[in-house]
Design an enzyme around this catalytic site. Structure first.
Site, PDB file in Angstrom:
ATOM      1  N   CYS A  68      -4.941   7.966  -3.802  1.00  0.00           N
ATOM      2  CA  CYS A  68      -4.591   6.992  -2.415  1.00  0.00           C
ATOM      3  C   CYS A  68      -5.412   5.929  -2.712  1.00  0.00           C
ATOM      4  CB  CYS A  68      -5.391   7.876  -1.263  1.00  0.00           C
ATOM      5  SG  CYS A  68      -7.060   7.967  -1.762  1.00  0.00           S
TER       6      CYS A  68
ATOM      7  N   HIS B 283     -11.257   8.388   1.006  1.00  0.00           N
ATOM      8  CA  HIS B 283      -9.943   8.277   1.236  1.00  0.00           C
ATOM      9  C   HIS B 283      -9.514   6.842   1.401  1.00  0.00           C
ATOM     10  CE1 HIS B 283      -5.737   9.375   1.784  1.00  0.00           C
ATOM     11  NE2 HIS B 283      -5.807   8.893   2.955  1.00  0.00           N
TER      12      HIS B 283
END
Length: 988
Positions: free
Chosen positions: A454, A819
């Site tokens: 990510c 994330h």
């Protein structure tokens, strides 16, 4: 006497009169009488019991039978013979079409009087055969319950040997066809009681003969895995599983999941029907069997089955939390389904619309069960927030619903996620990406996460949304001797023109991956961005130059043309320059060094930065670029901060500082007047952090640009003094980049824990930023005449305006975990760079209040519409989600004018970038391939879904709960009894 009794029963006398006469007959029956009279009375009582049209007549028949069985045993045994019983069981009793329903009750009544008789064994043998035959005929739940009641009271009649296994299997077949025909609560309770009697007999048989268990379970699985049945088997089968000893569970599940004769469709059908059993209100251990089978499927890597079943059933399981009577089991199954479904957010996101309503319902119920379930549900939700961060717009209503509930710590969350994952090998689930049926409604394309990538996806999307950079990359010619840039061009082209909802950046990842990064581990997106830009820059420097298309404009001098044509694309788009000056505080000699940069790394001021009188940094009023309040005359150039520090005369006023300013930004709830000159008063100017709770991007830039004292161990070696001296260092921006990249240094090393920790401070982000750039007299002559950015003769600072275009957010508390996702919008020029000199110029600030440019939220494969409000508030709602890397685009003016004009001319001549032939063909072929894949997947999915058992619409449970304000949706005491309709909906 039989005639008297019959006359009394059939008479019209009141029941109390009849009862007195019947008492006399019964008392007389206790006396000795001849065999013929006994037979007549037994025939009459049998007739009354089996065909009596009232309960009163059947009761009289029962009493008479019991008296004769007790006082005339020999006659009763002779009457109650094998031949008579066989006739009753096979032919029934009474006229055709009106056969008695009480034959089994009659036999059970009579058996107690012949248990010690010589004919008992013959009767038991007959019944062992006949009950098996009866069960094979699939009797109704009521008749089946009567059979089981008879066998429970007289276990001698239970079939033995192979017939016993067959009997158990056929009994399970019967249960599979049970249906409750009435919705009344009394009828439902009676039905549940009947099912319990049947399953209770199975339990009795299994306890006595454990060898019958496995064949019975095999039959059960055959029933629930059948794809040929028109109707799904009854949920009453759940009552069978509860009596299987738990110590057999591991072996049973292992045999099932490793049986190659069981197809995926059969297995999916079976587990889907088992999950429906959470609706069964009287089952024990059902949740344990469901979870065990799900774990067993994960152990043999049947992930496709698990995914399909979870996505099709999780909403129904969730809806059962409304009912206290099945809540515990449903919550256990829900917890495992969610905590194990870690490869994708799909399962959790299916529940998002329903969570607030369920939470409200549980709070309203106010029972111990509801309170406990709320706490467990909140823990589960926070685990999902942690695992699938990056969806602030979707999560806000849920977060609001659970905000008063306990929040688990990170160790607990990691424990739960680690304990329940389908597999510890993430690459085993790499092929099971989130299902995306079609392209996002935004028209944008996502990027597939290739295993903690990510960090790269967020950076790629931010670069792609930098439209000037994207167009330049897409305009590259074929054979440009820049392999990494070519791969980026292909990636951008697919993001622009693919029909897929999301594409895989695998090829670009392998080409751009820093060699020191650990495969599969989370990385720092800022570190990746620096490495990527440096690679692209160095590659172009050593390869073919790609800026031949940018022709000389009428405003370009030879020197400026040479300056721009010798820049790489990275320098042109992201490169800026900064002058670092160090002044010896003894001799006041200044040494300077100019450096290029592609991003500014902004440290956070010390925690005491805002305390008045602090000596850790220079007082605010002495720092040049510090104020946020716009100057009265923005076009005025101001001097360096040091100009006013060089021994000013007493009472000599200091030169006005050049601030980092914000435009078009407001805190939530404030009036929209960002250009007001009185936005912050004098005190706030002296102490900017006291005016608001959080820091802002201008605060961090001002801290970056403020002078730094070099003392003690950090003293500066002055060449003029030839010794170490106290000094002051300051950085000044001398050239603003086209795209300004700001990295907020949130990760710092903690010497106490020897780990990198994250600074979670909320930082307000202005949508428009004014940056002070140092200009020289020579440069000011080359500046485009552009309103407020006009340069006046002489050396000093001037403002350059930047618009926010991307924000990369890090969710988590460590750089090694968490994330990344990003907010982005496309910023383009609102007005041309050149302005007519004979009239009032149209200021670029026409756009500074433009909040209408669409924002997008990029989170790996998911792309959705968003807003600047969401960008501003994300940390307020989710404290671990903090802005990390910011992209700003410079408005036309001053140094950027030539670049803007070149880009505008290229865009005017060429329109949308035209791709070379090979790239166009590759995209076209992939789009055709995607359509073929969709068709194939649709066929396969149709086959899978058709195999899933049909069940009532899950959302009716929510609608019912919403409409019935007086019921908490259950039938426990806490729920106040519930309603018959809601209870029927629960069980069936």
């Amino acid at each position: 006497m039989d005639k008297i009794l019959e006359a009394v029963v059939m008479s019209s006398y009141p029941n109390n009169v009849k009862q007195g006469l019947v008492r006399r007959v019964i008392e007389a029956a206790k006396q000795p009488m001849d065999s013929e009279q006994c037979w007549s009375m037994l025939e009459l009582s049998t007739k009354l019991y089996l065909t009596g049209d009232t309960k009163y007549k059947r009761e009289i028949g029962k009493e008479v039978l019991e008296v004769y069985g007790h006082y005339h045993p020999e006659e009763f045994e002779e009457f109650f013979n094998v031949r008579f019983l066989l006739s009753l069981l096979q032919e029934g009793y009474g006229p055709l079409g009106k056969r008695s329903h009480y034959v089994l009750d009659y036999i059970q009544l009579g058996l107690q009087f012949v248990l010690e008789s010589p004919s008992a064994n013959s009767i038991f043998s007959l019944l062992r055969i006949e009950v098996l035959r009866k069960v094979c005929e699939r009797p109704s739940p009521k008749q089946c319950a009567k059979i089981c009641k008879l066998l429970t009271q007289h276990p001698q009649c239970i079939p033995t040997g192979k017939h016993q296994v067959l009997f158990c299997q056929q009994l399970i077949r019967c249960i599979g066809q049970f249906q409750c025909v009435s919705e009344g609560e009394e009828a439902i309770m009676e039905f549940l009681e009947q099912v319990n009697k049947v399953s209770g007999l199975l339990q009795r048989i299994w306890r006595a003969q454990t060898s019958a268990i496995l064949p019975s379970l095999k039959e059960l699985f055959t029933i629930i895995s059948s794809t040929e049945e028109q109707e799904a088997p009854s949920n009453a089968l759940a009552s069978v599983v509860q009596f299987v000893p738990l110590e057999l569970m591991d072996g049973v599940i292992r045999n099932l999941t490793n049986d190659d004769s069981i197809t995926d469709v059969q297995m999916m059908t079976a587990i889907g029907r088992m999950i429906d059993w959470v609706s069964w209100p009287l089952g024990k251990h059902i949740d344990k069997w469901i979870i065990a089978l799900l774990k067993g499927l994960a152990a043999v890597k049947k992930f496709s089955i698990l995914i399909e079943v979870t996505l099709s059933k999780i909403e129904k399981v969730f809806s059962k939390l409304l009912y206290p009577i099945v809540r515990e089991g449903a919550l256990s199954v829900l917890q495992y389904m969610l905590l194990s479904f870690q490869h994708s957010h799909e399962a959790f996101h299916l529940l998002l619309p329903h969570i607030p309503r369920l939470v409200a319902s549980l709070k309203k119920e106010d029972s111990n069960s509801a309170t406990s379930s709320l706490e467990q549900l909140a823990e589960l939700i926070h685990c999902m927030f942690f695992r699938f961060s990056g969806f602030p717009d979707l999560y806000e209503p849920v977060l609001e619903a659970v905000k008063t509930l306990p929040v688990p710590n990170e160790d607990r969350i990691k424990h739960l996620l680690g304990q329940n994952a389908w597999t510890s090998q993430k690459n085993e689930l790499a092929c099971f990406y989130p299902r995306l049926a079609s392209k996002s409604e935004t028209g944008k394309i996502g990027l597939i996460n290739l295993g903690n990538t990510c960090y790269m996806n967020s950076i790629i999307q931010s670069l792609f949304m930098a439209s000037d950079f994207r167009h330049s990359v897409l305009n590259l010619t074929e054979g440009n001797s820049q392999p990494l840039m070519t791969k980026l061009q292909w990636l951008f082209a697919f993001l622009e023109h693919s029909q897929r909802p999301a594409i895989s950046p695998e090829s670009f990842l392998s080409a751009s991956w820093p060699p020191w990064f650990t495969p599969g581990a989370q990385q720092d997106c800022s570190e990746y961005l620096k490495y990527l830009l440096d690679r692209l820059h160095e590659e172009e420097k050593t390869g073919k130059r790609i800026y031949q298309k940018l022709k000389e404009s009428s405003l370009m001098s030879q020197a400026v043309e040479h300056h721009y044509l010798n820049k790489t694309l990275i320098e042109k788009m992201f490169g800026g320059k900064m002058m670092t000056k160090i002044r010896c505080l003894k001799c006041l000699n200044v040494s300077s060094r100019e450096e290029a940069f592609t991003d500014l790394s902004l440290a956070f001021p010390p925690s005491d930065r805002h305390i008045r009188g602090s000596t850790s940094v220079l007082p605010v009023e002495e720092i040049g670029p510090q104020l946020i309040e716009p100057p009265e005359n923005p076009s005025q150039l101001t001097g360096s901060p040091w100009v006013r520090r060089k021994a000013p005369m007493a009472r000599e006023p200091a030169a006005p500082p050049m601030p980092v300013e914000t435009l078009g930004f407001q805190e939530p709830g404030e009036a929209a007047n960002p250009l007001s000159g009185n936005a912050i008063g004098v005190d706030a100017a002296k102490d900017p952090l006291s005016a608001k709770d959080s820091r802002s991007v201008p605060d961090l830039i001002n801290y970056f640009l403020s002078p730094e004292r070099l003392t003690a161990e950090n003293r500066y070696h002055c060449e003029k003094c030839a010794s170490l001296q106290d000094a002051e260092k300051v950085a000044e921006l001398t050239e603003g980049p086209h795209y300004l990249i700001l990295t907020l240094l949130r990760f710092s090393f903690d010497p106490r824990t020897m780990k990198r920790k994250k600074i979670l401070d909320n930082v307000s982000i202005p949508v428009v930023l004014k940056l002070p750039i140092l200009v020289t007299p020579e440069e000011s002559k080359e500046v485009c005449w552009h309103g407020k950015d006009r340069a006046a003769p002489g050396s000093g600072f001037m403002s350059v305006v930047y618009d926010l275009c991307s924000v990369v957010v890090h969710s988590g508390i460590s750089s090694e975990s968490g994330h990344y996702y990003c907010y982005s919008r496309e910023c383009t020029d609102a007005v041309p760079c050149g302005q007519p000199r004979d009239g009032a110029p149209k200021p670029a600030s026409d756009k500074q209040l433009d909040f209408e440019i669409q924002w997008y939220l990029f989170n790996d494969t998911r792309v959705s519409f968003s807003s600047f409000e969401s960008v501003s508030n994300v940390t307020s709602f989710f404290p671990k989600d903090t802005a990390y890397v910011l992209f700003y685009r410079q408005r036309p003016g001053r140094q950027s004018c030539l670049l803007h004009e070149a880009l505008a001319e290229a865009g005017h001549l060429h329109g949308e970038p035209s791709l070379h032939k090979d790239l166009m063909e590759a995209i076209s072929k992939d789009n055709i391939l995607y359509l073929q894949e969709q068709e194939k997947e649709a066929r396969n999915r149709a086959a899978y879904i058709s195999a899933l058992p049909k069940s009532p619409l899950w959302w009716r449970d929510f609608d019912r709960d919403k409409d019935d304000d007086n019921s908490s949706g259950g039938c426990s005491p806490a729920a106040g009894g519930g309603g018959s309709g809601s209870f029927h909906g629960l069980v069936f």
